[in-house]
Motif scaffolding. Structure first.
Motif, PDB file in Angstrom:
ATOM      1  N   MET A  10      17.271  54.068  13.101  1.00  0.00           N
ATOM      2  CA  MET A  10      17.923  52.708  14.709  1.00  0.00           C
ATOM      3  C   MET A  10      18.973  53.180  14.507  1.00  0.00           C
ATOM      4  O   MET A  10      19.740  53.158  13.235  1.00  0.00           O
ATOM      5  CB  MET A  10      16.837  51.738  13.809  1.00  0.00           C
ATOM      6  N   LYS A  11      20.174  52.838  15.300  1.00  0.00           N
ATOM      7  CA  LYS A  11      21.111  53.021  15.684  1.00  0.00           C
ATOM      8  C   LYS A  11      22.122  51.739  15.580  1.00  0.00           C
ATOM      9  O   LYS A  11      21.133  50.684  16.099  1.00  0.00           O
ATOM     10  CB  LYS A  11      21.574  53.125  16.953  1.00  0.00           C
ATOM     11  N   ASN A  12      22.898  51.212  14.326  1.00  0.00           N
ATOM     12  CA  ASN A  12      23.480  49.440  14.447  1.00  0.00           C
ATOM     13  C   ASN A  12      24.313  49.188  15.653  1.00  0.00           C
ATOM     14  O   ASN A  12      25.509  50.402  15.916  1.00  0.00           O
ATOM     15  CB  ASN A  12      24.019  49.423  13.169  1.00  0.00           C
ATOM     16  N   ASP A  13      24.535  48.152  16.311  1.00  0.00           N
ATOM     17  CA  ASP A  13      25.578  47.732  17.146  1.00  0.00           C
ATOM     18  C   ASP A  13      26.361  47.525  16.853  1.00  0.00           C
ATOM     19  O   ASP A  13      27.378  48.079  18.027  1.00  0.00           O
ATOM     20  CB  ASP A  13      24.849  46.408  17.922  1.00  0.00           C
ATOM     21  N   ALA A  14      26.914  47.752  15.341  1.00  0.00           N
ATOM     22  CA  ALA A  14      27.989  46.353  15.553  1.00  0.00           C
ATOM     23  C   ALA A  14      29.344  48.077  14.606  1.00  0.00           C
ATOM     24  O   ALA A  14      29.861  48.320  15.264  1.00  0.00           O
ATOM     25  CB  ALA A  14      28.344  46.069  13.382  1.00  0.00           C
ATOM     26  N   THR A  15      28.563  49.339  14.698  1.00  0.00           N
ATOM     27  CA  THR A  15      29.261  50.613  14.910  1.00  0.00           C
ATOM     28  C   THR A  15      29.217  51.433  16.034  1.00  0.00           C
ATOM     29  O   THR A  15      29.381  52.710  16.043  1.00  0.00           O
ATOM     30  CB  THR A  15      27.965  51.197  13.548  1.00  0.00           C
ATOM     31  N   ASP A  16      28.140  50.864  16.844  1.00  0.00           N
ATOM     32  CA  ASP A  16      28.498  51.802  18.288  1.00  0.00           C
ATOM     33  C   ASP A  16      29.751  51.476  19.494  1.00  0.00           C
ATOM     34  O   ASP A  16      30.517  50.630  19.075  1.00  0.00           O
ATOM     35  CB  ASP A  16      27.215  50.947  19.199  1.00  0.00           C
ATOM     36  N   PRO A  17      30.810  53.062  18.946  1.00  0.00           N
ATOM     37  CA  PRO A  17      32.222  53.412  19.458  1.00  0.00           C
ATOM     38  C   PRO A  17      31.850  52.735  20.892  1.00  0.00           C
ATOM     39  O   PRO A  17      33.322  52.609  21.902  1.00  0.00           O
ATOM     40  CB  PRO A  17      31.900  54.827  19.181  1.00  0.00           C
ATOM     41  N   LEU A  18      30.696  52.962  21.266  1.00  0.00           N
ATOM     42  CA  LEU A  18      31.035  52.677  23.275  1.00  0.00           C
ATOM     43  C   LEU A  18      30.572  51.138  23.791  1.00  0.00           C
ATOM     44  O   LEU A  18      31.475  50.419  24.759  1.00  0.00           O
ATOM     45  CB  LEU A  18      30.124  53.221  23.807  1.00  0.00           C
ATOM     46  N   ARG A  19      30.731  49.704  22.241  1.00  0.00           N
ATOM     47  CA  ARG A  19      30.097  48.551  22.955  1.00  0.00           C
ATOM     48  C   ARG A  19      31.563  47.963  23.963  1.00  0.00           C
ATOM     49  O   ARG A  19      31.746  47.133  24.408  1.00  0.00           O
ATOM     50  CB  ARG A  19      29.752  48.066  21.578  1.00  0.00           C
ATOM     51  N   PRO A  20      32.614  47.983  22.622  1.00  0.00           N
ATOM     52  CA  PRO A  20      33.856  47.135  23.185  1.00  0.00           C
ATOM     53  C   PRO A  20      33.993  48.095  24.559  1.00  0.00           C
ATOM     54  O   PRO A  20      34.381  46.697  25.943  1.00  0.00           O
ATOM     55  CB  PRO A  20      34.452  47.808  22.372  1.00  0.00           C
ATOM     56  N   LYS A  21      34.052  49.372  25.030  1.00  0.00           N
ATOM     57  CA  LYS A  21      34.145  49.628  26.310  1.00  0.00           C
ATOM     58  C   LYS A  21      33.144  49.281  27.156  1.00  0.00           C
ATOM     59  O   LYS A  21      33.471  48.561  28.472  1.00  0.00           O
ATOM     60  CB  LYS A  21      33.863  50.611  26.717  1.00  0.00           C
ATOM     61  N   VAL A  22      31.304  49.091  26.594  1.00  0.00           N
ATOM     62  CA  VAL A  22      30.638  48.266  27.607  1.00  0.00           C
ATOM     63  C   VAL A  22      31.101  46.627  27.770  1.00  0.00           C
ATOM     64  O   VAL A  22      30.618  46.586  28.952  1.00  0.00           O
ATOM     65  CB  VAL A  22      29.410  48.497  27.524  1.00  0.00           C
TER      66      VAL A  22
END
Length: 139
Positions: free
Chosen positions: A1-13
């Motif tokens: 399961m992927k953690n949202d805190a380490t997702d590099p696309l999150r700030p862009k989204v």
């Protein structure tokens, strides 16, 4: 399961979502009639007028009062019972334990008395200090 805190696309989204939301709000603002704008202004002024400024000392005093009074849940009988339940269980457990220890002591004493009465030695032999030393050495 992927953690949202380490997702590099999150700030862009998040930035894209914020831009879309701002665009929609600006479009909706253009469609507001002057009458609606005046009503919103009046409601905003009424809301600001209802806000009472709270001084820092009043907030601290209120915080102390709340900490002394406790939560409003204390008024609930179920909350009170839940708070007292561990104490009741503890007292009942101690009473049961005391009764068990007393019954055990009586049983051991009865076994000793039975062994004395059914034994081959006369009861006077048990009062002899030399016989007590002999029993200690036997064990």
């Amino acid at each position: 399961m992927k953690n949202d805190a380490t997702d590099p696309l999150r700030p862009k989204v998040e930035a894209r979502l914020a831009q879309q939301l701002a665009t929609r709000l600006q479009q909706a603002e253009r469609q507001i009639t002057p009458e609606q704008s005046e009503r919103l202004k009046a409601l905003r002024l009424m809301a600001v007028a209802q806000i009472q400024p709270v001084s820092a000392t009043a907030a601290v005093a209120q915080g102390r009062a709340l900490s002394l009074v406790g939560p409003s849940l204390w008024r609930s009988w179920l909350f009170r019972f839940g708070a007292v339940l561990p104490l009741i269980v503890l007292v009942v457990g101690l009473l049961v334990l005391q009764d068990y220890q007393q019954e055990r002591f009586i049983r051991v004493t009865a076994d000793i008395d039975t062994a004395l009465l059914l034994g081959d030695l006369p009861p006077a032999a048990y009062a002899d200090p030399g016989f007590a030393r002999y029993l200690k050495l036997e064990r």
